[in-house]
Design a protein around this motif. Structure first.
Motif, PDB file in Angstrom:
ATOM      1  N   TYR A   7       0.775  -1.754   0.353  1.00 32.58           N
ATOM      2  CA  TYR A   7      -0.261   0.415   0.144  1.00 32.58           C
ATOM      3  C   TYR A   7       0.921   1.015   0.144  1.00 32.58           C
ATOM      4  O   TYR A   7       1.465   0.908   0.397  1.00 32.58           O
ATOM      5  CB  TYR A   7      -0.440  -0.087   1.275  1.00 32.58           C
ATOM      6  N   PRO A  12      -3.970   6.913  -2.900  1.00 36.96           N
ATOM      7  CA  PRO A  12      -5.046   5.376  -2.488  1.00 36.96           C
ATOM      8  C   PRO A  12      -5.167   4.646  -3.922  1.00 36.96           C
ATOM      9  O   PRO A  12      -5.522   3.545  -4.018  1.00 36.96           O
ATOM     10  CB  PRO A  12      -6.284   6.254  -2.560  1.00 36.96           C
ATOM     11  N   GLU A  60      -6.303   0.602  -7.176  1.00 33.27           N
ATOM     12  CA  GLU A  60      -6.954   1.222  -6.510  1.00 33.27           C
ATOM     13  C   GLU A  60      -7.386   0.537  -5.079  1.00 33.27           C
ATOM     14  O   GLU A  60      -7.982  -0.606  -5.494  1.00 33.27           O
ATOM     15  CB  GLU A  60      -8.195   1.938  -7.119  1.00 33.27           C
TER      16      GLU A  60
END
Length: 99
Positions: A7, A12, A60
């Motif tokens: 991540y 995002p 995403e």
């Protein structure tokens, strides 16, 4: 087979790395809901010297994606997927990736 999720703090987005051990294969790709199951838009995995195929996709986060590997024209699943979802169109289960 392996799925690694990384991540990003600045966006995002999750970098998802797919690794497929397929020494005998000539071509391995990933198709799924993130590329409309279009084999022309499939993410081609690169063959490494150790016989594995590897590739990274930016997806995403806070979404779920269905996917399958396409190994020399044959669809296969990843046993390390987060879940599986039945697909009536294909008559088989798809892998699910939860980000």
């Amino acid at each position: 087979m392996a799925i690694k999720k990384q991540y990003l703090k600045s966006k995002p987005v999750c970098k998802v790395t797919f690794t497929v051990p397929a020494e005998e294969a000539k071509k391995v790709a990933v198709v799924g809901s993130f590329n409309e199951w279009n084999t022309k838009k499939a993410v081609q995995l690169k063959k490494l010297k150790n016989g594995n195929f590897k590739g990274t996709v930016d997806l995403e986060k806070d979404n779920s994606y269905e996917f399958r590997y396409l190994v020399d024209g044959t669809y296969t699943n990843d046993e390390q997927a987060d879940a599986y979802a039945w697909n009536d169109y294909a008559g088989a289960e798809n892998c699910v990736l939860n980000l």
